[in-house]
Write an enzyme that holds these catalytic residues in place. Structure first.
Site, PDB file in Angstrom:
ATOM      1  N   GLN A 130       0.849  -1.191   0.000  1.00 27.62           N
ATOM      2  CA  GLN A 130       0.000   0.000   0.000  1.00 27.62           C
ATOM      3  C   GLN A 130       0.887   1.245   0.000  1.00 27.62           C
ATOM      4  O   GLN A 130       1.601   1.504   0.961  1.00 27.62           O
ATOM      5  CB  GLN A 130      -0.872  -0.030   1.261  1.00 27.62           C
ATOM      6  CG  GLN A 130      -1.720   1.200   1.475  1.00 27.62           C
ATOM      7  CD  GLN A 130      -2.070   1.392   2.951  1.00 27.62           C
ATOM      8  OE1 GLN A 130      -1.556   0.690   3.816  1.00 27.62           O
ATOM      9  NE2 GLN A 130      -2.939   2.345   3.224  1.00 27.62           N
ATOM     10  N   SER A 133       1.303   6.711   2.358  1.00 25.78           N
ATOM     11  CA  SER A 133       1.996   7.711   3.180  1.00 25.78           C
ATOM     12  C   SER A 133       3.198   8.298   2.467  1.00 25.78           C
ATOM     13  O   SER A 133       3.890   7.612   1.715  1.00 25.78           O
ATOM     14  CB  SER A 133       2.471   7.092   4.490  1.00 25.78           C
ATOM     15  OG  SER A 133       1.390   6.575   5.206  1.00 25.78           O
ATOM     16  N   SER A 165       5.183  -0.746   3.984  1.00 25.52           N
ATOM     17  CA  SER A 165       5.470  -2.076   4.524  1.00 25.52           C
ATOM     18  C   SER A 165       5.595  -3.078   3.385  1.00 25.52           C
ATOM     19  O   SER A 165       4.739  -3.128   2.503  1.00 25.52           O
ATOM     20  CB  SER A 165       4.353  -2.533   5.467  1.00 25.52           C
ATOM     21  OG  SER A 165       4.211  -1.621   6.524  1.00 25.52           O
ATOM     22  N   GLU A 248      -8.658  -1.423   6.104  1.00 26.02           N
ATOM     23  CA  GLU A 248      -7.540  -1.414   7.040  1.00 26.02           C
ATOM     24  C   GLU A 248      -8.074  -1.549   8.456  1.00 26.02           C
ATOM     25  O   GLU A 248      -7.560  -2.292   9.263  1.00 26.02           O
ATOM     26  CB  GLU A 248      -6.749  -0.106   6.893  1.00 26.02           C
ATOM     27  CG  GLU A 248      -5.601   0.027   7.892  1.00 26.02           C
ATOM     28  CD  GLU A 248      -4.555   1.038   7.447  1.00 26.02           C
ATOM     29  OE1 GLU A 248      -4.948   2.104   6.947  1.00 26.02           O
ATOM     30  OE2 GLU A 248      -3.363   0.756   7.609  1.00 26.02           O
ATOM     31  N   GLU A 377      -3.978   9.157  18.070  1.00 22.27           N
ATOM     32  CA  GLU A 377      -4.678  10.459  18.101  1.00 22.27           C
ATOM     33  C   GLU A 377      -5.711  10.539  16.979  1.00 22.27           C
ATOM     34  O   GLU A 377      -6.840  10.994  17.193  1.00 22.27           O
ATOM     35  CB  GLU A 377      -3.661  11.605  17.967  1.00 22.27           C
ATOM     36  CG  GLU A 377      -2.702  11.757  19.157  1.00 22.27           C
ATOM     37  CD  GLU A 377      -1.643  10.662  19.243  1.00 22.27           C
ATOM     38  OE1 GLU A 377      -1.240  10.122  18.192  1.00 22.27           O
ATOM     39  OE2 GLU A 377      -1.222  10.331  20.371  1.00 22.27           O
TER      40      GLU A 377
END
Ligand SMILES: Cc1cc2nc3c(=O)[nH]c(=O)nc-3n(C[C@H](O)[C@H](O)[C@H](O)COP(=O)(O)OP(=O)(O)OC[C@H]3O[C@@H](n4cnc5c(N)ncnc54)[C@H](O)[C@@H]3O)c2cc1C
Ligand SMILES: Cc1cc2nc3c(=O)[nH]c(=O)nc-3n(C[C@H](O)[C@H](O)[C@H](O)COP(=O)(O)OP(=O)(O)OC[C@H]3O[C@@H](n4cnc5c(N)ncnc54)[C@H](O)[C@@H]3O)c2cc1C
Lengths: 409, 375
Positions: A130, A133, A165, A248, A377
């Site tokens: 994936q 990011s 990853s 996810e 968060e």
């Protein structure tokens, strides 16, 4: 409300167990055996196991048979997972691909892409990653900067991803790009599938705090992809990405290989506090109780979700609590397990430390797990805003064209 | 009332801070972590040249004859830098042990060497992955020889002298004595043991008929001696933890100011603000407890046992929390080898375990409070 198998479920469980007994080793009988630590060997073993499962209809159990799946029910899948958990078998390297990437391809991909990719992925022949990011944003993934520009029937991609990853061993990936910087950030994104072995894709492993290198930087220099590699319409990339991210949230929450309260009880029996067995110590008992309750809470929350799924209902928002709880528990339980070893808790050696060194490894790994796939968060914001309906924090960049939004370094 | 350090002590602190900022940036800790050096020799030499190793050792034994308060300010700066040096083992533990309980001759033999930094010392208590206790210490002393295995021993591979917790027979706490072992006298071997913080050396130390003598020459007092030694070390470790907490908080604060997400500095989100505020709260609680601990240690006050335990508990809590949340504030980059976050993550937990885990100290603290309450 009951956990009893229906006659059909019991029959399925029996069949699964028989198959597993024939093809794998029970953990209880696997003393001294372990999965390969060498990556190539692990991949080879994982692929072989996935193929076996696919042949027997136990890979992607809920997916249609024509896609290589098992054509089974959600409950079949639960039963299989419960049973498989008792055996020493490799897992993990297909989780992102089968849990997130392929569902995205299945939802948004053109027919030919589905034909080409779903089956080999289910059979473990091809592994996916994936590519979302970027250095400029993981939480704010829609703030990404990797550019894709249309050139005739192709797109030319330049930019960089990070924390990908498995990119170092993956065959394909789903890549979120910016195709229009002149519109607000969520509107100018487009998703593609890409070939990770293309020479215009450079993968550089990143060494983690743990010492391992499971994630990577990925650079694209004039990577050319065909328009047919597009998943969803140009500018619809965010909608497509949400499919991935929803999956996810269902995919995470597992804690294989981590020590849990059973291990802690064992450790507390073998250690002392002020000379008395640690297991008799109120502080130890209270922590064990709290973590047990958390683990059960998560497990049965998952059961509620699965019950809804099995009835064809949309699960409620409760599954969004899973990683908030699991990641912090993993860190705190690891830390406490080290504390019970007292001065010896600094030792990081599988041969010397209890539970094969799991406490230390999970304490270190949890630092990443609390960040991966949505930070603590961000997940709390999701609960507060999406579930509880609280207003979002002021978003200064939301409606500005991407190229005019404020950015840090 | 005066719960603060003197101007001279503050000056000393400033001096140590400047030295370490200059000679021991995180790149030095990284070098030791990545490489095979047991510690950063040039940093150690610098500290020795400044006379810091002799700070609290009496002048008659080659030290400066200053007190615990000076050691506290040094400790805070060593902690801030996450300095890869054997200062805690050699000074807070070995030198203090010998100073407190050694015979005149033992002091004359060892303290000048530790003060001058020409020799490193350490203590060896733990025997594996469980808490040491009078009932389970197996390393034995008899006939002037020590036999057994200690693990882990901080800085053991470099140590010239080791204070070893040994079993000398007898029941209960009287079973334990402290023995001084000269590692050059034979019978001692060390093998590196892998720990979560490779920037600080730890070893497995094996004693085979190693010549030794009892610390202070009187057997059976080891457990209570150890308790006093660890109380003192707890205060000094707490100052390291306060320094480390401050450094981790500063890293997190700086990153929260420069990193943007969703078009805003992440420090503008309350999730981050409150996180940093929570670190600050823990840090100040730790600092105030450590100050009181310092006062008790310096004056050998009656409340040292409680103050030391409180310092240790608050210091461990603050630094581990700060180190964890510093990684969290950094997001993905915080979890990389490249980032400096890892040094605090490792060191915080190392410091929280090295002289005993918080849960043991909580138990000690409440036992001490209970005894007082009953009196
Ligand atoms: C082990 C690991 C594996 C990963 N694997 C993958 C992968 O396979 N593919 C992929 O695409 N990505 C992957 N990631 C990346 C991961 O999704 C991001 O690291 C994560 O989303 C955080 O983004 P960031 O690192 O940019 O941190 P940032 O988003 O910069 O966050 C920094 C800090 O700010 C906080 N913050 C940010 N925004 C807000 C807000 N609005 N309110 C409150 N706090 C906020 C965060 O919680 C965090 O504490 C992986 C990460 C890790 C650690
Ligand atoms: C026991 C008691 C004694 C008091 N005595 C006095 C007194 O003698 N004189 C006097 O003048 N007042 C007094 N107060 C009032 C007190 O100062 C206010 O209650 C307090 O400041 C909170 O204001 P509020 O009640 O309007 O709540 P609000 O300000 O409306 O707060 C409601 C909630 O929102 C949160 N909140 C508000 N703003 C933010 C923000 N920016 N970020 C995050 N969270 C936020 C608050 O933390 C709180 O949880 C007293 C209150 C109590 C409970």
């Amino acid at each position: 409300m009951d956990f009893n198998d229906t006659p059909e479920e019991a029959a399925y469980r029996k069949q699964v167990r028989a198959w597993l007994d024939k093809n794998a080793t029970r953990k209880a009988d696997a003393k001294g055996m372990e999965l390969p630590r060498d990556l190539d060997a692990l991949i080879a073993e994982s692929k072989a196991w996935q193929k076996k499962k696919a042949d027997a209809g136990y890979a992607c159990i809920t997916w249609p048979k024509e896609w290589g799946g098992g054509g089974g029910t959600t409950i079949d899948n639960v039963i299989y997972s419960q049973e498989e958990a008792n055996y020493l078998v490799p897992g993990g390297i297909f989780a992102i691909g089968l849990g997130m990437c392929i569902p995205t391809v299945m939802t948004w991909g053109p027919e030919e892409a589905k034909e080409r990719f779903v089956r080999p992925a289910v059979r473990g022949e091809e592994i996916w990653c994936q590519l979302f990011s970027e250095p400029a944003g993981g939480s704010d993934v829609a703030g990404l900067r990797t550019r894709a520009e249309k050139d005739g029937d192709e797109w030319v991609i330049n930019g960089q991803k990070v924390w990908t990853s498995g990119a170092h061993f993956c065959d394909y990936g789903i890549l979120l790009t910016r195709t229009d910087p002149n519109v607000p950030k969520h509107k100018g994104l487009t998703m593609f599938w890409i070939d990770m072995k293309d020479p215009a894709v450079e993968v550089r492993p990143i060494k983690q705090m743990s010492g391992g290198s499971e994630f990577n930087e990925v650079f694209f220099t004039n990577l050319r992809v065909k328009d047919s590699q597009r998943l969803g319409k140009p500018g619809d990339g965010w909608k497509v990405a949400l499919t991935t991210l929803m999956n996810e949230r269902l995919a995470v929450g597992g804690s294989q290989g981590n020590a849990d309260t059973d291990d802690l009880i064992e450790l507390a029996r073998d250690t002392t506090i002020a000379g008395e067995p640690a297991i008799r110590h109120g502080g130890v008992r209270e922590r064990i109780a709290d973590w047990y309750v958390q683990a059960q809470g998560l497990k049965f929350t998952r059961f509620r979700t699965l019950t809804a799924l099995s009835k064809g209902e949309t699960p409620g928002p409760e599954s969004s609590i899973s990683k908030i709880v699991a990641a912090k528990k993993m860190q705190d339980l690891g830390s406490f397990g080290m504390d019970l070893q007292d001065m010896g808790g600094v030792i990081r050696d599988r041969k010397l430390s209890p539970a094969d060194g799991a406490y230390t490894e999970q304490w270190i790994g949890a630092a990443g797990y609390r960040i991966a796939g949505g930070t603590d968060e961000i997940l709390r914001n999701i609960v507060a805003e999406r579930v509880l309906g609280l207003p979002g924090e002021i978003r200064v960049d939301k409606d500005l064209p991407f190229n005019q939004a404020p950015k840090g370094k | 009332m005066n719960l603060d350090f003197s101007d001279d002590q503050k000056m000393l602190k400033e001096q140590v801070r400047k030295f370490l900022a200059d000679k021991c940036p995180m790149s030095v800790t990284r070098r030791v972590l990545d490489g095979d050096e047991p510690y950063a020799k040039e940093v150690w030499k610098g500290l020795v040249d400044m006379g810091l190793t002799g700070t609290a050792i009496p002048e008659e034994f080659g030290g400066l004859g200053l007190g615990a308060l000076e050691l506290c300010v040094i400790a805070e700066e060593l902690g801030r830098a996450a300095a890869p040096v054997p200062f805690s083992s050699s000074i807070y533990l070995a030198a203090e042990a010998i100073k407190l309980f050694g015979t005149q001759k033992q002091k004359e033999t060892w303290l000048p060497k530790l003060a001058s930094g020409e020799m490193i010392g350490t203590v060896a208590i733990s025997e594996g992955t469980h808490a040491a206790h009078p009932r389970n210490i197996e390393t034995a002393f008899s006939g002037g020889k020590v036999n057994g295995v200690k693990q882990p021993v901080a800085d053991g591979g470099e140590a010239g002298v080791v204070v070893v917790a040994v079993n000398t027979g007898g029941s209960g706490e009287q079973a334990v004595s402290l023995a001084i072992v000269d590692t050059k006298a034979g019978g001692v071997s060390s093998e590196a043991v892998r720990t979560l913080d490779p920037s600080r050396e730890n070893v497995t130390m094996t004693f085979k008929d190693a010549p030794a003598e009892i610390l202070g020459d009187k057997q059976g007092e080891g457990w209570s001696q150890l308790s006093r030694i660890l109380d003192g070390a707890a205060v000094l470790f707490a100052f390291e933890q306060v320094g480390g907490t401050e450094a981790a908080l500063e890293m997190a604060r700086e990153y929260a100011l420069e990193r943007y997400a969703f078009g805003r500095q992440i420090g503008s989100y309350q999730a981050i603000k409150h996180k940093l505020a929570d670190i600050y709260v823990k840090k100040e609680l730790a600092k105030s407890n450590a100050y009181f601990g310092a006062m008790m240690l310096n004056d050998e006050g009656a409340e040292l046992p409680e103050a030391a335990a409180a310092s240790r508990i608050a210091g461990s809590d603050a630094y581990v929390f700060a180190a964890q949340e510093n990684v969290q504030t950094h997001g993905g980059i915080g979890y990389t080898w490249e980032s400096d976050c890892q040094f605090h993550y490792r060191r915080a937990k190392l410091l929280a375990l090295t002289i005993g885990a918080p849960i043991q100290w909580k138990e000690k603290l409440v036992s001490r409070l209970e005894a007082k309450n009953a009196a």
